[in-house]
Design a protein around this motif. Structure first.
Motif, PDB file in Angstrom:
ATOM      1  N   VAL A 190       0.868  -1.184   0.000  1.00 25.22           N
ATOM      2  CA  VAL A 190       0.000   0.000   0.000  1.00 25.22           C
ATOM      3  C   VAL A 190       0.904   1.232   0.000  1.00 25.22           C
ATOM      4  O   VAL A 190       1.728   1.404   0.891  1.00 25.22           O
ATOM      5  CB  VAL A 190      -0.919   0.024   1.237  1.00 25.22           C
ATOM      6  N   LEU A 191       0.756   2.080  -1.005  1.00 20.28           N
ATOM      7  CA  LEU A 191       1.562   3.299  -1.135  1.00 20.28           C
ATOM      8  C   LEU A 191       0.734   4.496  -0.676  1.00 20.28           C
ATOM      9  O   LEU A 191      -0.329   4.764  -1.244  1.00 20.28           O
ATOM     10  CB  LEU A 191       1.991   3.514  -2.591  1.00 20.28           C
ATOM     11  N   THR A 192       1.193   5.214   0.364  1.00 21.37           N
ATOM     12  CA  THR A 192       0.424   6.355   0.851  1.00 21.37           C
ATOM     13  C   THR A 192       1.153   7.686   0.662  1.00 21.37           C
ATOM     14  O   THR A 192       0.772   8.686   1.249  1.00 21.37           O
ATOM     15  CB  THR A 192       0.070   6.184   2.349  1.00 21.37           C
ATOM     16  N   MET A 193       2.204   7.690  -0.146  1.00 22.29           N
ATOM     17  CA  MET A 193       2.931   8.940  -0.367  1.00 22.29           C
ATOM     18  C   MET A 193       2.181   9.816  -1.388  1.00 22.29           C
ATOM     19  O   MET A 193       1.277   9.338  -2.067  1.00 22.29           O
ATOM     20  CB  MET A 193       4.356   8.659  -0.852  1.00 22.29           C
ATOM     21  N   PRO A 194       2.556  11.105  -1.523  1.00 19.43           N
ATOM     22  CA  PRO A 194       1.910  11.973  -2.509  1.00 19.43           C
ATOM     23  C   PRO A 194       2.024  11.413  -3.929  1.00 19.43           C
ATOM     24  O   PRO A 194       2.994  10.725  -4.264  1.00 19.43           O
ATOM     25  CB  PRO A 194       2.671  13.293  -2.370  1.00 19.43           C
ATOM     26  N   PHE A 198      -6.337  10.899  -3.169  1.00 21.69           N
ATOM     27  CA  PHE A 198      -7.512  10.209  -3.706  1.00 21.69           C
ATOM     28  C   PHE A 198      -8.801  10.591  -2.982  1.00 21.69           C
ATOM     29  O   PHE A 198      -9.833   9.982  -3.182  1.00 21.69           O
ATOM     30  CB  PHE A 198      -7.295   8.694  -3.614  1.00 21.69           C
ATOM     31  N   VAL A 199      -8.710  11.615  -2.132  1.00 21.90           N
ATOM     32  CA  VAL A 199      -9.912  12.033  -1.412  1.00 21.90           C
ATOM     33  C   VAL A 199      -9.769  13.517  -1.065  1.00 21.90           C
ATOM     34  O   VAL A 199      -9.806  14.343  -1.951  1.00 21.90           O
ATOM     35  CB  VAL A 199     -10.173  11.091  -0.200  1.00 21.90           C
ATOM     36  N   GLU A 224      -1.215  12.399 -12.449  1.00 27.40           N
ATOM     37  CA  GLU A 224      -0.540  13.622 -12.901  1.00 27.40           C
ATOM     38  C   GLU A 224      -1.397  14.862 -12.658  1.00 27.40           C
ATOM     39  O   GLU A 224      -0.884  15.978 -12.551  1.00 27.40           O
ATOM     40  CB  GLU A 224      -0.194  13.513 -14.392  1.00 27.40           C
ATOM     41  N   GLY A 225      -2.703  14.660 -12.546  1.00 25.94           N
ATOM     42  CA  GLY A 225      -3.619  15.785 -12.344  1.00 25.94           C
ATOM     43  C   GLY A 225      -3.774  16.216 -10.898  1.00 25.94           C
ATOM     44  O   GLY A 225      -4.398  17.245 -10.612  1.00 25.94           O
ATOM     45  N   VAL A 226      -3.208  15.453  -9.976  1.00 25.80           N
ATOM     46  CA  VAL A 226      -3.310  15.824  -8.554  1.00 25.80           C
ATOM     47  C   VAL A 226      -2.424  17.036  -8.289  1.00 25.80           C
ATOM     48  O   VAL A 226      -1.251  17.057  -8.652  1.00 25.80           O
ATOM     49  CB  VAL A 226      -2.897  14.639  -7.644  1.00 25.80           C
ATOM     50  N   GLU A 227      -2.989  18.058  -7.661  1.00 27.01           N
ATOM     51  CA  GLU A 227      -2.259  19.300  -7.380  1.00 27.01           C
ATOM     52  C   GLU A 227      -2.235  19.570  -5.880  1.00 27.01           C
ATOM     53  O   GLU A 227      -3.221  19.304  -5.184  1.00 27.01           O
ATOM     54  CB  GLU A 227      -2.913  20.481  -8.105  1.00 27.01           C
ATOM     55  N   LEU A 260      -5.043  20.327  -3.471  1.00 28.56           N
ATOM     56  CA  LEU A 260      -5.950  21.299  -4.089  1.00 28.56           C
ATOM     57  C   LEU A 260      -6.871  20.621  -5.088  1.00 28.56           C
ATOM     58  O   LEU A 260      -8.057  20.940  -5.178  1.00 28.56           O
ATOM     59  CB  LEU A 260      -5.147  22.400  -4.797  1.00 28.56           C
ATOM     60  N   THR A 261      -6.313  19.684  -5.858  1.00 31.90           N
ATOM     61  CA  THR A 261      -7.097  18.916  -6.831  1.00 31.90           C
ATOM     62  C   THR A 261      -6.778  17.448  -6.632  1.00 31.90           C
ATOM     63  O   THR A 261      -5.643  17.021  -6.850  1.00 31.90           O
ATOM     64  CB  THR A 261      -6.747  19.320  -8.277  1.00 31.90           C
ATOM     65  N   SER A 262      -7.764  16.676  -6.197  1.00 28.86           N
ATOM     66  CA  SER A 262      -7.542  15.245  -5.966  1.00 28.86           C
ATOM     67  C   SER A 262      -7.994  14.449  -7.186  1.00 28.86           C
ATOM     68  O   SER A 262      -8.503  15.007  -8.166  1.00 28.86           O
ATOM     69  CB  SER A 262      -8.319  14.784  -4.730  1.00 28.86           C
TER      70      SER A 262
END
Length: 342
Positions: free
Chosen positions: A158-162, A319-320, A186-189, A294-296
């Protein structure tokens, strides 16, 4: 028993470990790795290098529960309140926009105590300074490589890093992500900011009335907290601590500079806001490249399953949403995936 590796000893990782222990105790051996020297991630509580009697929250400052999450996540709030890890935040926070039905909580022992509570409950094998650089599929297992050299095999990861750090991993992860999944990651900001903690000698007494204050008229400073006052942690013989968070535009502007170069600018602006501030005995500066999301990932699924067998799952606030309840939602979604896969 399945060996499960959780990468990241922040809130999502600690919750995942705790839930796995409670729901699948006889089926899993839980291992947690973190590249830092301690647990907490963005909920870590820091001490200055020259003293263990001081501490300050350089990341998250308090926990806000909406009325709906207070109900759906009642068992988590109840557990932390019963353990004394959480207490109602009843100190003055200037500029806090309080919505009806919301409840604010502080942590007497610092925000890191929330993560430590769940890690302790998990009974996981916990290892620090283990920086994961690559994942390679080996039949029914994952070979996980470390920056310092060496690797280990696990039945699930399980990977929980950014999200940007997930995309940087070497090995088979990049090949297994679909085009759509890559685009989503790639869209996560994230917002970026600096935080500074100032630790003062025991004789210092702050004269301002608030425990924390949101600043709206300064290009650099966005938030100041008398951290020990906010946490009601003032003790005889222990000096107070002050925490400063910069604004997001300031953080972005100076993101590629060393924190040692940025610290004097922050302190200069702080002294404009609080003239006559006594001289601290120690200062600690933190650069949060990945502060709040900012953008998940769209629709906030809580996780992303890269492979079902052997399981590889990505989780966390990418993711949330970036708060306590977002991490709870993410951990619960990971639990459902692993229960089905293992």
């Amino acid at each position: 028993m399945s060996r499960v590796l959780i990468v990241g000893a922040g809130l999502t990782g600690s919750l995942c470990a705790c839930l796995l222990k409670r729901e699948m105790q006889s089926k899993v051996q839980i291992v947690v790795w973190d590249k830092a020297r301690g647990s907490g991630g963005r909920m870590s509580t820091s001490c200055p290098p020259d003293s263990s009697s001081h501490s300050a929250d350089l990341g998250a400052q308090y926990i806000t529960a909406t009325s709906s999450y207070a109900q759906s996540h009642h068992r988590f709030y109840s557990e932390l309140l019963s353990a004394g890890v959480l207490q109602p935040l009843d100190s003055l926070v200037e500029g806090l926009k309080h919505k009806d039905g919301n409840k604010d909580y502080m942590t007497p022992l610092g925000m890191g105590s929330v993560v430590k509570h769940f890690l302790s409950e998990s009974g996981a094998d916990l290892f620090f300074e283990r920086h994961v650089t690559g994942l390679y599929r080996r039949s029914a297992s994952w070979e996980v490589q470390r920056k310092a050299g060496g690797s280990e095999l696990f039945d699930a990861v399980v990977l929980t890093m950014p999200a940007p750090q997930i995309l940087q991993l070497q090995g088979d992860v990049g090949h297994m992500l679909s085009v759509h999944q890559k685009q989503q990651l790639e869209g996560v900001e994230y917002s970026s900011r600096f935080a500074v903690a100032l630790f003062f000698p025991p004789e210092v007494i702050f004269t301002f009335p608030w425990a924390a204050r949101y600043v709206t008229d300064n290009p650099c400073v966005r938030y100041i907290a008398a951290d020990s006052r906010k946490r009601k942690a003032d003790c005889p013989g222990r000096g107070p601590s002050l925490v400063v968070h910069t604004s997001v535009p300031f953080g972005l502007k100076h993101l590629d500079r060393d924190k040692e170069d940025v610290q004097p600018i922050i302190l200069q602006e702080l002294n404009k806001l609080l003239p006559g501030l006594p001289q601290p005995i120690s200062i600690k500066c933190q650069k949060w490249r990945y502060s709040q999301v900012l953008t998940s990932v769209p629709d906030c699924p809580g996780h992303m399953t890269v492979l079902h067998q052997p399981p590889l799952v990505c989780a966390g606030d990418s993711f949330v949403h970036s708060n306590f309840d977002g991490c709870v939602e993410s951990a619960l979604s990971v639990l459902s995936v692993l229960k089905a896969s293992l």
